[in-house]
Design an enzyme around this catalytic site. Structure first.
Site, PDB file in Angstrom:
ATOM      1  N   PHE A 100       7.586  42.730  92.830  1.00 20.05           N
ATOM      2  CA  PHE A 100       7.785  42.442  91.411  1.00 20.05           C
ATOM      3  C   PHE A 100       8.727  43.432  90.733  1.00 20.05           C
ATOM      4  O   PHE A 100       9.247  43.164  89.650  1.00 20.05           O
ATOM      5  CB  PHE A 100       6.436  42.412  90.675  1.00 20.05           C
ATOM      6  CG  PHE A 100       5.459  43.475  91.119  1.00 20.05           C
ATOM      7  CD1 PHE A 100       5.572  44.777  90.669  1.00 20.05           C
ATOM      8  CD2 PHE A 100       4.444  43.162  92.002  1.00 20.05           C
ATOM      9  CE1 PHE A 100       4.679  45.746  91.070  1.00 20.05           C
ATOM     10  CE2 PHE A 100       3.543  44.128  92.413  1.00 20.05           C
ATOM     11  CZ  PHE A 100       3.659  45.433  91.957  1.00 20.05           C
ATOM     12  N   GLY A 152      12.425  42.407  89.658  1.00 20.60           N
ATOM     13  CA  GLY A 152      12.758  41.757  88.396  1.00 20.60           C
ATOM     14  C   GLY A 152      12.119  42.420  87.192  1.00 20.60           C
ATOM     15  O   GLY A 152      12.404  42.053  86.053  1.00 20.60           O
ATOM     16  N   HIS A 153      11.233  43.434  87.410  1.00 19.48           N
ATOM     17  CA  HIS A 153      10.462  44.021  86.295  1.00 19.48           C
ATOM     18  C   HIS A 153      10.389  45.548  86.450  1.00 19.48           C
ATOM     19  O   HIS A 153       9.337  46.057  86.857  1.00 19.48           O
ATOM     20  CB  HIS A 153       9.052  43.437  86.287  1.00 19.48           C
ATOM     21  CG  HIS A 153       8.302  43.654  85.013  1.00 19.48           C
ATOM     22  ND1 HIS A 153       7.679  44.830  84.669  1.00 19.48           N
ATOM     23  CD2 HIS A 153       8.088  42.816  83.969  1.00 19.48           C
ATOM     24  CE1 HIS A 153       7.073  44.723  83.502  1.00 19.48           C
ATOM     25  NE2 HIS A 153       7.301  43.492  83.048  1.00 19.48           N
ATOM     26  N   PHE A 154      11.355  46.281  86.149  1.00 17.62           N
ATOM     27  CA  PHE A 154      12.711  45.915  85.743  1.00 17.62           C
ATOM     28  C   PHE A 154      13.638  46.603  86.732  1.00 17.62           C
ATOM     29  O   PHE A 154      13.329  47.733  87.156  1.00 17.62           O
ATOM     30  CB  PHE A 154      12.995  46.394  84.314  1.00 17.62           C
ATOM     31  CG  PHE A 154      12.016  45.846  83.303  1.00 17.62           C
ATOM     32  CD1 PHE A 154      12.149  44.550  82.836  1.00 17.62           C
ATOM     33  CD2 PHE A 154      10.962  46.616  82.837  1.00 17.62           C
ATOM     34  CE1 PHE A 154      11.270  44.043  81.883  1.00 17.62           C
ATOM     35  CE2 PHE A 154      10.080  46.109  81.902  1.00 17.62           C
ATOM     36  CZ  PHE A 154      10.213  44.832  81.415  1.00 17.62           C
ATOM     37  N   VAL A 211       8.502  49.038  86.290  1.00 21.12           N
ATOM     38  CA  VAL A 211       7.205  49.235  85.644  1.00 21.12           C
ATOM     39  C   VAL A 211       6.271  48.129  86.126  1.00 21.12           C
ATOM     40  O   VAL A 211       6.680  46.963  86.192  1.00 21.12           O
ATOM     41  CB  VAL A 211       7.326  49.188  84.100  1.00 21.12           C
ATOM     42  CG1 VAL A 211       5.941  49.287  83.465  1.00 21.12           C
ATOM     43  CG2 VAL A 211       8.218  50.306  83.594  1.00 21.12           C
TER      44      VAL A 211
END
Length: 308
Positions: A209, A212-214, A219
């Site tokens: 994850f 894409g985050h971030f 985070v």
């Protein structure tokens, strides 16, 4: 994993001289009383909750005892072959022949509890129960053990696991249906059956994850912190045999607060408590920490349903 037997109901035995009964419990508590027509003993009573440390300090040192007039009778039938004044307390009409050997003032009732524990272990596992014994001995103890064995045969065991219960990653996967990449608990310690647990999840730098985050400031998404808390609650509940194999569903979430970001390399400590249990679900409170810092807290409701 050590497993205990607890009675499925009140179990009792009595004869002309003794009475002993056991009630289901999550602990091992003994209330024992002995009574002799002898001025040096008369009546002794002890109520005690026994764990490993209490056993070592308060029960195990209690030595066996006999009356001096019994020695000749015991030897005549081939008993007490290893007995001596160095390992047994011998009581005479006017005094104790080796009082210096005594560890406790109420040593006699403590040794009766030691006898009880040894005789009950004939069932092959330690016991959790509240047991009351009046003038009990080996005969009543073994009779109670036989009733325990019959209860095991009739009910399938009445066995409860030891807590805290530690579940590693394989134990977690055996309890809940979640699998990578959507498994967010590495291990769980169940501190109280169907009530409280603590999970752990190490957040690795290469988690999917973070792409894409971030990309420039990774985070952990807050929604995944709440998911990790929910999965910890699932392990807590679905590790109970009655609910094993159920599917857990989120039903609602309230009072969510995020206190600080969770970064790559952090380890989440996931504390959950069931605050409103139901037959097929309930409500839980969760708190997530990194070290001593609270990062998230929430309350959530859930439902447990059959797979089909």
């Amino acid at each position: 994993e050590k497993r205990y037997y607890t009675p499925s109901m009140k179990i009792a035995y009595s004869d002309n001289e003794a009475k002993v009964e056991a009630l289901p419990s999550g602990r091992f508590k003994v209330t024992a009383e002995i009574e002799y027509d002898h001025p040096l003993i008369k009546r002794q009573r002890l109520e005690i909750i026994i764990d490993e440390e209490v056993f070592k300090k308060e029960i195990a040192p209690a030595k066996t005892y006999c009356f001096d007039y019994e020695i000749e009778q015991l030897e005549a039938i081939g008993l007490a072959k290893g007995g001596s004044l160095k390992n047994a307390i011998v009581i005479g009409e006017k005094g104790i022949h080796n009082k210096e050997m005594m560890t406790f003032e109420d040593e006699f009732v403590r040794h009766k509890i030691l006898d009880l524990m040894g005789d009950l272990y004939l069932i092959g596992r330690p016991v959790k129960a509240d047991i009351t014994s009046f003038c009990g001995g080996h005969t009543s103890n073994t009779a109670l053990a036989k009733l325990f064995a019959k209860d095991i045969e009739m009910t399938g065991g009445g066995v409860v696991p030891e807590y805290p219960m530690e579940l590693d990653l394989e134990g977690v996967k055996s309890a809940i249906p979640h699998r990578p990449p959507f498994l967010f608990v590495d291990s769980v310690t169940i501190t109280e059956e169907a009530k409280a647990a603590v999970g752990r999840r190490l957040i690795l730098p290469d988690e999917w994850f973070f792409k894409g985050h971030f990309p420039e400031r990774p985070v952990l998404p807050g929604v995944l912190i709440t998911e990790a808390l929910a999965q910890t609650a699932c392990v807590l509940l679905l590790s109970k045999p009655d609910w094993k194999g159920k599917l857990p569903f989120f039903m609602g979430i309230n009072n969510v607060k995020f206190r600080r970001p969770v970064n790559p390399g952090d380890e989440l400590i996931l504390k959950v408590e069931i605050i409103r249990p139901r037959m097929r679900g309930g409500k839980a409170a969760g708190q997530a920490y990194v070290g001593d810092a609270l990062v998230c807290e929430c309350e959530f409701s859930f439902s447990l349903v059959d797979k089909e």
